[in-house]
Write an enzyme that holds these catalytic residues in place. Structure first.
Site, PDB file in Angstrom:
ATOM      1  N   GLU A  35       0.801  -1.232   0.000  1.00 38.12           N
ATOM      2  CA  GLU A  35       0.000   0.000   0.000  1.00 38.12           C
ATOM      3  C   GLU A  35       0.829   1.274   0.000  1.00 38.12           C
ATOM      4  O   GLU A  35       0.496   2.239  -0.675  1.00 38.12           O
ATOM      5  CB  GLU A  35      -0.919   0.055   1.240  1.00 38.12           C
ATOM      6  CG  GLU A  35      -2.001  -0.986   1.265  1.00 38.12           C
ATOM      7  CD  GLU A  35      -1.585  -2.218   2.043  1.00 38.12           C
ATOM      8  OE1 GLU A  35      -2.463  -2.923   2.509  1.00 38.12           O
ATOM      9  OE2 GLU A  35      -0.366  -2.483   2.165  1.00 38.12           O
ATOM     10  N   ASP A  85      -2.109  -5.451   3.113  1.00 36.41           N
ATOM     11  CA  ASP A  85      -2.333  -5.803   4.522  1.00 36.41           C
ATOM     12  C   ASP A  85      -3.163  -7.078   4.681  1.00 36.41           C
ATOM     13  O   ASP A  85      -4.004  -7.399   3.832  1.00 36.41           O
ATOM     14  CB  ASP A  85      -3.046  -4.654   5.240  1.00 36.41           C
ATOM     15  CG  ASP A  85      -2.109  -3.482   5.507  1.00 36.41           C
ATOM     16  OD1 ASP A  85      -0.879  -3.680   5.452  1.00 36.41           O
ATOM     17  OD2 ASP A  85      -2.597  -2.372   5.767  1.00 36.41           O
ATOM     18  N   ASP A  92      -5.834  -8.095   6.126  1.00 38.48           N
ATOM     19  CA  ASP A  92      -7.203  -8.029   6.628  1.00 38.48           C
ATOM     20  C   ASP A  92      -8.158  -7.819   5.459  1.00 38.48           C
ATOM     21  O   ASP A  92      -7.757  -7.866   4.291  1.00 38.48           O
ATOM     22  CB  ASP A  92      -7.356  -6.921   7.671  1.00 38.48           C
ATOM     23  CG  ASP A  92      -7.064  -5.528   7.109  1.00 38.48           C
ATOM     24  OD1 ASP A  92      -6.725  -5.418   5.917  1.00 38.48           O
ATOM     25  OD2 ASP A  92      -7.182  -4.544   7.867  1.00 38.48           O
ATOM     26  N   GLU A 144      -9.662  -5.149   4.353  1.00 35.01           N
ATOM     27  CA  GLU A 144      -9.314  -4.005   3.521  1.00 35.01           C
ATOM     28  C   GLU A 144      -8.130  -4.325   2.618  1.00 35.01           C
ATOM     29  O   GLU A 144      -8.108  -3.964   1.442  1.00 35.01           O
ATOM     30  CB  GLU A 144      -8.985  -2.794   4.405  1.00 35.01           C
ATOM     31  CG  GLU A 144     -10.182  -2.199   5.121  1.00 35.01           C
ATOM     32  CD  GLU A 144     -11.168  -1.559   4.171  1.00 35.01           C
ATOM     33  OE1 GLU A 144     -10.763  -0.723   3.359  1.00 35.01           O
ATOM     34  OE2 GLU A 144     -12.357  -1.923   4.232  1.00 35.01           O
ATOM     35  N   TYR A 171       0.875  -6.357  12.929  1.00 37.18           N
ATOM     36  CA  TYR A 171      -0.229  -5.628  12.293  1.00 37.18           C
ATOM     37  C   TYR A 171      -1.179  -5.070  13.340  1.00 37.18           C
ATOM     38  O   TYR A 171      -1.549  -5.752  14.300  1.00 37.18           O
ATOM     39  CB  TYR A 171      -0.977  -6.551  11.333  1.00 37.18           C
ATOM     40  CG  TYR A 171      -1.939  -5.807  10.438  1.00 37.18           C
ATOM     41  CD1 TYR A 171      -1.503  -4.756   9.651  1.00 37.18           C
ATOM     42  CD2 TYR A 171      -3.295  -6.153  10.399  1.00 37.18           C
ATOM     43  CE1 TYR A 171      -2.381  -4.060   8.836  1.00 37.18           C
ATOM     44  CE2 TYR A 171      -4.175  -5.468   9.578  1.00 37.18           C
ATOM     45  CZ  TYR A 171      -3.712  -4.419   8.807  1.00 37.18           C
ATOM     46  OH  TYR A 171      -4.581  -3.726   8.000  1.00 37.18           O
ATOM     47  N   ARG A 184      -4.353  -3.671  13.093  1.00 38.85           N
ATOM     48  CA  ARG A 184      -5.824  -3.742  13.012  1.00 38.85           C
ATOM     49  C   ARG A 184      -6.237  -5.188  13.221  1.00 38.85           C
ATOM     50  O   ARG A 184      -6.178  -5.998  12.309  1.00 38.85           O
ATOM     51  CB  ARG A 184      -6.320  -3.220  11.655  1.00 38.85           C
ATOM     52  CG  ARG A 184      -6.105  -1.722  11.490  1.00 38.85           C
ATOM     53  CD  ARG A 184      -6.788  -1.173  10.251  1.00 38.85           C
ATOM     54  NE  ARG A 184      -6.557   0.249  10.110  1.00 38.85           N
ATOM     55  CZ  ARG A 184      -5.563   0.796   9.421  1.00 38.85           C
ATOM     56  NH1 ARG A 184      -4.711   0.012   8.787  1.00 38.85           N
ATOM     57  NH2 ARG A 184      -5.414   2.101   9.352  1.00 38.85           N
ATOM     58  N   HIS A 216      -6.217 -12.138  13.628  1.00 39.90           N
ATOM     59  CA  HIS A 216      -4.785 -11.938  13.544  1.00 39.90           C
ATOM     60  C   HIS A 216      -4.219 -11.995  14.947  1.00 39.90           C
ATOM     61  O   HIS A 216      -4.945 -11.967  15.939  1.00 39.90           O
ATOM     62  CB  HIS A 216      -4.462 -10.590  12.907  1.00 39.90           C
ATOM     63  CG  HIS A 216      -5.088 -10.407  11.564  1.00 39.90           C
ATOM     64  ND1 HIS A 216      -4.790 -11.215  10.498  1.00 39.90           N
ATOM     65  CD2 HIS A 216      -6.024  -9.534  11.122  1.00 39.90           C
ATOM     66  CE1 HIS A 216      -5.509 -10.831   9.446  1.00 39.90           C
ATOM     67  NE2 HIS A 216      -6.267  -9.822   9.804  1.00 39.90           N
TER      68      HIS A 216
END
Length: 852
Positions: free
Chosen positions: A7, A80, A82, A84, A296, A298, A343
């Protein structure tokens, strides 16, 4: 070489270092596509087809990735780990396929890693997979739901409630929490109660504190001593009796550490300990993650990888000794509702990296890493061992009994490193240590004191307690907490004062409207149920289009029911809904909605052009009675229709009033000859209860003359303007940091501030000094700096000035953030120029046609 896409450029730089020259690592700069903000982006008539478009500032990044694929026909999507991140990978794959950059023989794979370390990245590369479509479909469902609610409900608000900006599927429910808490506070009626405290002494002269627990042989409840008279009788009862130690009980106790951080608890603890907002916390955590310092950030998970647990235990043994390491590792059960998206907890990637050795200069990052490191180490440490002591002291006749409590820490365990913060101050006395006492010993009375108390309303939410409540209710997910809390503030529905969230008029009206006309869609259970359905989709157990169809069928019907509503009808309905709070019953039984000024009109909610609300008389304009939106007796309402008299300056009355745009002070009364008497707004942050005659006159007498400038003799003035406090000399204005400085600044400092402003350039001339230098633009070169302007801080690169969002501290701005802001501003400027050019061309064409 394979093309790896992540990203952000910061993440790309770190991963490129680990993978070496065998890979080309590029950044997508976040989501490359989104739904256009126009009707039909989600086509409800054709199976919820979603029409995506590439953001203008993302086109060059997609092109760069497409160009790189010409040299190597392998694409590795490493966004990432997740929902998103999975969506970004899917968007990239779709966008590159449409550009024909991905061909039939292009090898496309997806890798994820929970930490940006050499081992984690290298391990991920050995386990490639395809894009997880259930996760993508859960993202598509969430994005479609948010679009359908926001795009269809917001116009209803614009038409029915002037000034209301927007509604959102989750933000409106979050706003409801804040509004309902405020209504609880407003309707709260405090109840008086008293306690009796005694300072007692042992035979060895050691003093301690005890509280009365038994009176007249009966155990006291909280409200049993209801007034001062009863409290004095209780004091006399204790004073008139000899006291001895009835019982001493010491119990061993243990206290275990808090589990490691997940997203919500990290935001809560950063708020408690540092006053950091949710967005500020996540911004600092993001940079720590991208630098490879933490896992990570989130996540709903609190479990730790086995190797991390062993590393933590080794670090504890080395730093604090073997006695601080429990006999077996602590295991924390994962709290994530959906195991597929679970996670690991948020923890340091290297337990040996102590906070003091962290190579970052940013204060937020340093504080946050220190917090994460301590919490992670503490969660694997031995429990604290305590001894809790309770001493009961009684009179011989058993009519009076007091109790003292305390504790001793026998072994500090995890408390040596870290203790979890509290949302509200502790009120118990268990932490104090008691002197040694024995049963049957007499105690001496040193003082007996009655204390008056009143029950307190529930506290307003902080960002931390709001996130905690949302988590408890199942509203939102880790990736959404920060944006939800920020959005309701950005849209003017909520303001933050001293860390507490207070609903604005607009927020109250929107909530009342939605709860009356769309009650299901601001229901806590319904919103949490939708989150569960999204989790079912991501786990592959539900079809996302079926979820959308079921939602849209009922939601569109609710929209249709509001189409014929008139504004007056809506406001009257809101009057009814809010009547118990805005127009509570009066003590004398009179009509609470009868205008107190004219005695004929009826009070009701009115909306101002600014979008705020106030209470006004139906006989307007004959009767101009108004009061602030809210119940009678709310802040400022004690002023009455003609204000609160603060005193007199000569023959002129000075009053404190509250208008539609906030509180102000006024000199004199409005008359035909003087329809607009002198007024001055109360500065933000001033407590209305502290505004007296002296402060009012200080405001009304602005601008304040400081003295003549030593160079030309022209008067220097201090005042409060639209953009805050300032000093002025001629056409040179220099901002002051604090409003109170307007009334205290002297001539020497004023001249100094004006000289500094002149040196920076008063809008022109000498170059201003940057607030923060970020370095060279990573793509185009040239310095990128954070500057301070007349309208606030902004990012400057070349000829582009991009204003910073209100809640972003200039010192928190990173190069990545700055590049994105610059790109967005450049795209807007380019669109404007093209539009202007097209208009000019069209005008010339029409003119030519007219001549022909």
């Amino acid at each position: 070489m394979p093309v790896v896409v992540v990203e952000s450029p910061a993440k790309a730089k770190t991963i490129n270092k680990y993978l070496g020259s065998d890979y080309k690592v590029l950044a997508s700069y976040g989501h490359v596509r989104d739904l256009p903000a126009k009707d039909g982006s989600v086509d409800t008539e054709h199976d919820f087809e979603m029409k995506w478009e590439i953001d203008p500032d993302s086109r060059k990044h997609v092109k760069a990735i497409a160009d790189a694929l010409k040299d190597d026909n392998a694409l590795i999507l490493a966004t990432d780990p997740d929902r998103e991140g999975e969506a970004i990978s899917w968007h990239l794959q779709e966008a590159l396929t449409k550009r024909r950059a991905i061909k039939k023989d292009t090898a496309v794979s997806r890798v994820t890693f929970n930490a940006i370390t050499k081992d984690a990245v290298s391990e991920a590369m050995t386990h490639p997979r395809q894009v997880d479509m259930p996760l993508v479909e859960a993202y598509l469902a969430r994005r479609a739901l948010d679009y359908l609610v926001g795009f269809n409900l917001s116009p209803v608000l614009w038409r029915k409630l002037p000034g209301a900006k927007s509604a959102g599927r989750v933000q409106s429910v979050c706003l409801r929490l804040i509004v309902e808490r405020e209504m609880e506070i407003e309707s709260f009626r405090p109840q008086e109660y008293w306690t009796v405290k005694a300072i007692l002494s042992t035979p060895r002269g050691q003093e301690f504190e005890a509280r009365l627990t038994v009176l007249a042989g009966r155990k006291l409840d909280k409200f049993d001593i209801a007034n001062e008279t009863q409290a004095e009788l209780a004091v006399q009862a204790v004073t008139s009796r000899d006291l001895t130690v009835k019982a001493v009980e010491a119990k061993p106790a243990t206290r275990n550490p808090a589990p490691p951080f997940m997203t919500s608890t990290l935001q809560q603890e950063a708020s408690r300990k540092f006053g950091m907002g949710a967005r500020q916390t996540m911004s600092a955590a993001q940079r720590l993650y991208e630098a490879g310092y933490i896992t990570y950030m989130r996540t709903d998970g609190i479990d730790m990888a086995p190797e991390a647990v062993h590393a933590a235990r080794d670090a504890i043994r080395d730093l604090y000794g073997a006695e601080y390491v429990p006999s077996s590792p602590r295991m924390y059960k994962n709290k994530a509702k959906n195991a597929q998206e679970a996670h690991e907890c948020i923890r340091p990637t290297d337990m040996r990296r102590k906070p003091s050795s962290l190579k970052v200069t940013d204060e937020d990052q340093r504080k946050l890493y220190d917090l994460i490191w301590k919490r992670t180490i503490a969660c694997q440490m031995a429990p604290a061992r305590l001894e809790r002591t309770t001493v009961d002291i009684a009179s011989a006749d058993g009519q009076v009994e007091l109790r003292a409590t305390g504790q001793v820490v026998l072994f500090d365990g995890f408390m040596r490193v870290y203790e979890e913060g509290r949302d509200e101050p502790a009120v118990d006395d268990d932490d104090r240590r008691l002197p040694q006492m024995m049963q049957g010993e007499p105690v001496e009375k040193r003082s007996i004191t009655p204390e008056q108390h009143f029950t307190q309303p529930p506290p307003r939410y902080t960002e931390a307690t709001l996130v905690k409540k949302m988590e408890e209710l199942g509203i939102g997910r880790p990736s959404t907490y920060a944006s939800i809390v920020t959005t309701i503030q950005d849209r003017g529905y909520v303001r933050k004062e001293k860390g507490r969230l207070i609903p604005e008029d607009k927020g109250r009206l929107v909530t009342a409207f939605l709860m009356n006309y769309f009650p299901r869609y601001v229901s806590y259970d319904f919103t949490a149920g939708l989150e569960d359905e999204l989790d079912e989709i991501s786990a592959g157990h539900a079809d996302y289009k079926e979820v959308l169809a079921k939602f849209w069928r009922d939601f569109s019907a609710a929209l249709d029911e509001t189409s014929e509503l008139r504004i007056t009808e809506v406001l009257e309905k809101i009057n009814e809904v809010l009547e118990p709070h805005i127009f509570p019953p009066t003590e004398d039984g009179s009509d609470p909605r009868l205008c107190p000024l004219c005695g004929q009109g009826r009070l009701s909610i009115r909306t101002a052009r600014s979008g705020g609300a106030f209470i006004g008389c139906s006989n307007y304009p004959e009767c101009r009675y108004t009061r602030p939106f809210g119940p009678p007796g709310a802040e400022g309402d004690e002023m009455g229709p003609d204000g609160k008299i603060l005193g007199y300056d000569g023959d002129e009355v000075i009053t404190l009033r509250k208008g539609r745009f906030g509180p102000y002070v006024q000199r004199g009364e409005a008359t035909e000859d003087n329809p607009k008497p002198p007024r001055a707004s109360i500065p933000k942050g001033w407590d209305l209860s502290t505004v007296d005659l002296e402060k009012a006159l200080m405001l009304l007498n602005l601008p304040r003359q400081i003295g003549p400038h030593p160079e030309d003799g022209e008067m220097i003035e201090a005042a409060i303007g639209r953009y805050g406090p300032y000093v002025r000399h001629g056409k040179t204005y220099a901002n002051l940091k604090d409003v109170d400085e307007v009334f205290t600044i002297g001539i020497n400092r004023a001249v100094d501030e004006l000289a500094k402003k002149a040196a920076r350039g008063n809008g022109r001339g000498a170059a201003a000094t940057p607030l923060k230098e970020l370095g060279e633009h990573p793509e185009h070169g040239g310095p990128v700096n954070v500057m301070n302007g007349r309208y606030g801080p902004y990012v400057k690169w070349d000829k582009i000035n991009a204003t910073l969002p209100k809640d972003v501290d200039p010192q928190d701005v990173t190069m990545e953030m700055a590049v994105k802001l610059i790109a967005e501003k450049a795209a807007k400027k380019g669109t404007k120029k093209k539009t202007t050019a097209r208009k000019k061309a069209a005008t010339k064409t029409k003119a030519a046609a007219g001549k022909g």
